[in-house]
Design an enzyme around this catalytic site. Structure first.
Site, PDB file in Angstrom:
ATOM      1  N   GLU A  91       1.163  -1.279   0.056  1.00  7.84           N
ATOM      2  CA  GLU A  91       0.145  -0.040   0.235  1.00  7.84           C
ATOM      3  C   GLU A  91       0.859   1.038  -0.101  1.00  7.84           C
ATOM      4  O   GLU A  91       0.400   2.414   0.436  1.00  7.84           O
ATOM      5  CB  GLU A  91      -1.680  -0.140   1.260  1.00  7.84           C
ATOM      6  CG  GLU A  91      -0.082  -0.320   2.494  1.00  7.84           C
ATOM      7  CD  GLU A  91      -1.455  -0.252   3.228  1.00  7.84           C
ATOM      8  OE1 GLU A  91      -2.022  -1.196   3.615  1.00  7.84           O
ATOM      9  OE2 GLU A  91      -2.025   0.473   3.961  1.00  7.84           O
ATOM     10  N   CYS A 123      -2.672  -4.632   3.649  1.00 13.48           N
ATOM     11  CA  CYS A 123      -2.498  -5.410   4.224  1.00 13.48           C
ATOM     12  C   CYS A 123      -2.551  -6.444   4.139  1.00 13.48           C
ATOM     13  O   CYS A 123      -1.311  -7.582   4.161  1.00 13.48           O
ATOM     14  CB  CYS A 123      -2.008  -5.483   6.262  1.00 13.48           C
ATOM     15  SG  CYS A 123      -1.815  -3.627   6.969  1.00 13.48           S
ATOM     16  N   HIS A 246      -1.477 -12.152  10.611  1.00 16.90           N
ATOM     17  CA  HIS A 246      -1.401 -10.286  10.248  1.00 16.90           C
ATOM     18  C   HIS A 246      -0.715 -10.011  11.739  1.00 16.90           C
ATOM     19  O   HIS A 246      -1.807 -10.259  12.448  1.00 16.90           O
ATOM     20  CB  HIS A 246      -2.414  -9.286   9.524  1.00 16.90           C
ATOM     21  CG  HIS A 246      -1.911  -8.809   9.496  1.00 16.90           C
ATOM     22  ND1 HIS A 246      -0.900  -7.525   9.158  1.00 16.90           N
ATOM     23  CD2 HIS A 246      -2.937  -7.283   9.879  1.00 16.90           C
ATOM     24  CE1 HIS A 246      -1.357  -6.283   8.724  1.00 16.90           C
ATOM     25  NE2 HIS A 246      -1.713  -6.120   9.897  1.00 16.90           N
TER      26      HIS A 246
END
Lengths: 358, 136
Positions: A91, A123, A246
């Site tokens: 990103e 993400c 994550h």
């Protein structure tokens, strides 16, 4: 465990695929959480992480992807000319329009007969590229595909994200399972339109949607993806030696892991956020590199990414004998984490382009 | 605008691709198609390892146009292990002091932006200390 049956939900290509190489990259500079607290909270506020990795003045997603990919190629032991795709998930692509993938491909010495492009899904852009690479290789359209998750993460000065928004990521080469150091037994993707975090066109810093961040976004998607993958592959947390999630901060992945039935022992080796920060599209993927650096043949690894907006990709991996001779062919993730120069907030502001020079 | 000038030399800048003389076998960088040693035609591509050592160096506090925002930075003459000497910036020094003879390795980094923030980004080789390797 028997091989997973062809569930209609799971992503399992006709020809089994796996990672034949992997490579990490972390820039050398570190900003302690205490430095952010000192500037914005009179030092009275604790930081969720010890420190975060910060890219240098001459680094961006393209340069960091090149180094991670060179490490992945070294471990894979294949010439770059054999790649059929070079995909970069991020990103923080340096250009709004002009692919990162072509620069990375040319710097690696890949041929022109490839698919190259950039992926964006907050993400989880990197794991999205891996799912696509599974399709390309698993269908026989190409033998090897390079998928990268890399970020120089943005956080608004003074915002809670500034403690954690770090720089780094990892590159993976997807190839046939019989050449893999970790076979991808199955994957599963779960998404929904959830307004937890976004950055509009031409805005420098992201916004987050207050209460949407935790339960309706991170936990809902990570758990749905991981639970479905476990159920459909007929595995349980006890079948996995490691689990990587994550990691926007240390608490979220620990809580998600616990809710799914994983213990701290399974999670700790892939949990790098306390020492490098949240590397956004790189976060789950670089956590996996730290696990592959120490895993033994036969170990199973569950990896679940999360991208705001929102969605999760979950992967069930099985490490093979090839890990033993290949992992030493490039720098380990620990090597990059140990290489460390602490910087102050002023240097960070300069490195990250937060100073208006004109 | 100098777009074609940069584009033409992408391979040498991104990957350290030079040439090898087919007659006397010396390695050539930057590529020039004529061997500086024997004078023969030399057009065979050769990718350098990227390993070398600092031959000499200096630090710039007042950078030329396009490099102002990078100062201070260190530029070195790097003697590649294959022979040629290249001029390049050193990077990732952190608190590492630079010494003549210091082993360095090539990395591909952002060199500068062509003009202001609207311009093309130019990438190319720099060198950094080898120090942290454990790769076999």
């Amino acid at each position: 465990m028997a091989a997973p049956e062809k569930s209609p939900l799971l992503l399992i290509p006709d020809r089994q695929v796996g990672f034949i190489g992997y490579g990490a990259y972390v820039p050398r500079y570190r900003l302690p959480g205490s430095a952010v607290s000192h500037i914005w909270r009179f030092g009275e506020s604790g930081s969720p992480v010890k420190e975060k990795a910060v890219a240098g003045l001459d680094e961006d997603v393209i340069t960091m992807s090149i180094e991670a990919a060179r490490n992945a190629l070294a471990r894979a032991g294949i010439p770059a000319r054999e790649l059929r795709a070079v995909w970069v998930g991020s990103e923080s692509h340096p250009y709004a329009v002009k692919p990162s993938g072509t620069v990375v491909a040319e710097a690696l010495g890949a041929s022109s007969s490839i698919s190259a492009g950039d992926w964006q899904f907050a993400c989880k852009a990197g794991t999205e590229a891996i799912v696509a690479a599974m399709g390309l290789v698993g269908s026989g359209m190409g033998r090897y595909a390079l998928a990268i998750g890399m970020d120089t993460a943005q956080g608004k000065p003074g915002d809670a994200l500034e403690y954690t928004a770090g720089s780094g990521g990892a590159a993976y080469i997807v190839g046939p399972a019989d050449e893999a150091l970790a076979v991808i037994e199955a994957a599963y993707s779960f998404v929904s339109d959830t307004p937890d975090f976004w950055r509009r066109q031409e805005q420098k810093y992201p916004e987050h949607g207050q209460r949407f961040t935790g339960d309706p976004a991170y936990f809902k998607h990570i758990q749905a993806a991981a639970e479905t993958l476990l159920r459909e592959t007929r595995t349980t947390p006890a079948d996995y030696r490691y689990a990587v999630f994550h990691q926007p901060n240390p608490k979220f992945p620990q809580r998600a892991g616990k809710a799914l039935g994983f213990n701290d022992e399974q999670i700790k080796d892939g949990l790098l956020v306390p020492v490098i920060g949240n590397t956004y599209a790189g976060a789950a993927l670089i956590g996996l590199t730290a696990v592959l650096d120490i895993a033994q043949p036969g170990d199973r690894v569950l990896v679940t990414s999360f991208g705001s907006g929102a969605g999760s990709d979950a992967f069930a991996l099985r490490v093979t004998d090839a890990i033993l001779e290949r992992r030493g062919k490039a720098r380990s993730t620990a090597d990059y984490i140990t290489r460390r120069t602490e910087i102050d907030y002023g240097t960070y502001v300069r490195f990250r382009g937060k100073l208006a020079m004109r | 605008m100098e777009i074609p000038r940069h584009w033409r030399i992408n391979p040498q800048r991104y990957e350290l691709i030079g040439e090898e003389c087919p007659h006397c076998k010396i390695k050539i960088f930057p590529p020039r198609d004529v061997c500086p040693n024997c004078g023969g035609e030399a057009k065979e591509e050769y990718t350098f390892s990227g390993r070398g050592e600092v031959y000499s160096f200096t630090t710039l506090y007042d950078g030329p146009a396009g490099f102002e925002e990078m100062t201070p930075y260190t530029v070195a003459l790097v003697k590649l292990e294959e022979g040629p000497v290249v001029t390049a910036q050193l990077t990732d020094l952190g608190s590492t002091g630079v010494e003549i003879g210091m082993p360095v390795e090539m990395v591909t980094r952002r060199i500068r932006s062509d003009g202001d923030e609207r311009g093309m980004l130019i990438y190319g080789y720099k060198f950094r200390p080898v120090g942290f390797t454990t790769a076999k």
